[in-house]
Design an enzyme around this catalytic site. Sequence first.
Site, PDB file in Angstrom:
ATOM      1  N   ASN A   1       0.865  -1.181   0.000  1.00  0.00           N
ATOM      2  CA  ASN A   1       0.000   0.000   0.000  1.00  0.00           C
ATOM      3  C   ASN A   1       0.901   1.231   0.000  1.00  0.00           C
ATOM      4  OD1 ASN A   1      -1.786   2.069   0.512  1.00  0.00           O
ATOM      5  ND2 ASN A   1      -2.319   1.383   2.589  1.00  0.00           N
TER       6      ASN A   1
ATOM      7  N   LYS B   1       0.108   4.244  -0.232  1.00  0.00           N
ATOM      8  CA  LYS B   1      -0.523   5.444   0.363  1.00  0.00           C
ATOM      9  C   LYS B   1      -0.300   6.640  -0.561  1.00  0.00           C
ATOM     10  CE  LYS B   1      -0.053   3.239   4.807  1.00  0.00           C
ATOM     11  NZ  LYS B   1       0.105   3.336   6.258  1.00  0.00           N
TER      12      LYS B   1
ATOM     13  N   HIS C   1      -9.355   1.330   5.292  1.00  0.00           N
ATOM     14  CA  HIS C   1      -8.063   1.520   5.948  1.00  0.00           C
ATOM     15  C   HIS C   1      -8.247   2.492   7.116  1.00  0.00           C
ATOM     16  CE1 HIS C   1      -3.917   2.600   6.714  1.00  0.00           C
ATOM     17  NE2 HIS C   1      -3.583   1.504   6.067  1.00  0.00           N
TER      18      HIS C   1
ATOM     19  N   GLU D   1      -6.582   4.878   8.115  1.00  0.00           N
ATOM     20  CA  GLU D   1      -6.354   6.295   7.789  1.00  0.00           C
ATOM     21  C   GLU D   1      -7.600   6.894   7.142  1.00  0.00           C
ATOM     22  OE1 GLU D   1      -2.766   5.534   5.617  1.00  0.00           O
ATOM     23  OE2 GLU D   1      -1.765   5.016   7.492  1.00  0.00           O
TER      24      GLU D   1
ATOM     25  N   GLU E   1      -5.024  -4.671  10.866  1.00  0.00           N
ATOM     26  CA  GLU E   1      -3.992  -3.652  11.026  1.00  0.00           C
ATOM     27  C   GLU E   1      -4.224  -2.897  12.333  1.00  0.00           C
ATOM     28  OE1 GLU E   1      -2.125  -2.536   6.956  1.00  0.00           O
ATOM     29  OE2 GLU E   1      -3.721  -1.123   7.427  1.00  0.00           O
TER      30      GLU E   1
ATOM     31  N   GLY F   1       2.983   2.531  10.750  1.00  0.00           N
ATOM     32  CA  GLY F   1       3.915   3.631  10.540  1.00  0.00           C
ATOM     33  C   GLY F   1       4.663   4.048  11.793  1.00  0.00           C
TER      34      GLY F   1
ATOM     35  N   SER G   1       3.940  -1.999  10.218  1.00  0.00           N
ATOM     36  CA  SER G   1       5.393  -2.086  10.366  1.00  0.00           C
ATOM     37  C   SER G   1       5.975  -3.440   9.966  1.00  0.00           C
ATOM     38  CB  SER G   1       5.819  -1.704  11.795  1.00  0.00           C
ATOM     39  OG  SER G   1       5.416  -0.378  12.085  1.00  0.00           O
TER      40      SER G   1
HETATM   41  P1  13P Z   1       3.351   0.523   7.656  1.00  0.00           P
HETATM   42  O1  13P Z   1       3.829  -0.754   7.038  1.00  0.00           O
HETATM   43  O2  13P Z   1       4.058   1.728   7.113  1.00  0.00           O
HETATM   44  O3  13P Z   1       3.306   0.460   9.142  1.00  0.00           O
HETATM   45  O4  13P Z   1       1.827   0.703   7.168  1.00  0.00           O
HETATM   46  C1  13P Z   1       0.943  -0.332   7.323  1.00  0.00           C
HETATM   47  C2  13P Z   1      -0.286  -0.005   6.564  1.00  0.00           C
HETATM   48  O5  13P Z   1      -1.032   0.875   6.938  1.00  0.00           O
HETATM   49  C3  13P Z   1      -0.552  -0.758   5.334  1.00  0.00           C
HETATM   50  O6  13P Z   1      -1.840  -0.507   4.865  1.00  0.00           O
END
Ligand code: 13P
Length: 248
Positions: free
Chosen positions: A9, A11, A94, A96, A167, A173, A213
């Site tokens: 992903n 983003k 997601h 976010e 997640e 992140g 992560s």
């Molecule tokens: P990270 O791998 O950067 O922690 O992000 C995970 C994520 O949100 C994947 O959709």
Amino acid sequence: MRKKIIAGNWKMNYCVNKAESFVSEIKDTINTDEVDVVICPNLVSLDRVSDLIDGTNIKLGAQNVYFEDKGAYTGETSVDMLAAVGVNYCIVGHSERRQYFNETDEIVNKKAKKLLEKDIAPIVCVGETLEERENDKMFEVVERQVRASLDGIEKESMNKKVVIAYEPIWAIGTGKTATAEQANEMCKFIRDVVSKMYDEETAENVRIQYGGSVKPSNANEILNMSDIDGALVGGASLTNDFVAIVNY
Ligand code: 13P
């Protein structure tokens, strides 16, 4: 035997030229049929990445979609538009998007159903906050998200198409990964919820990814857990680390 699915992903990273050069650079090393590999670039880059991965085993994923078919929804993208550029998967719900764009379980459910109408596989994200985990509310929260997000989705779609991504928000992140045991415990719990909603066969078939992560140093352990069927990778999918994760 569930085939692992490893999705990157991106983003809101990489303009189209960078997307093109990065995919050109890594595509041969992630072109495998041992796991399903999915790249989810930004909307603007989908078409070009689609051309680049044509003829490989790599699949294309979108990061979002709208649940209406067409019309006056400025800024939104329909499922048909994604299908027309060769999208196979689409991330929905997601954290976010839930956090910054007010996406509710009801919206996530409508999006997942609309994707399935056009044969695009939804990657349905669920996960608790740190506060919810610290207050021992994580199972309650995740069960509610799973039930509401999948509400009314047919058993056949669950068996063949739907992917669930666990997640935990506190691990996204942050560099802070859930331990493989914590991640597996929740993925197993989600599978039990699916079993209660559908049946044991469906629960055995549905693929459940872990995200938060994931990096080359922890991918192997995570991906070898009994109930974790893949990874949804954020930051590490933007570099050669993705190659190492795919070849875990
Ligand atoms: P990270 O791998 O950067 O922690 O992000 C995970 C994520 O949100 C994947 O959709």
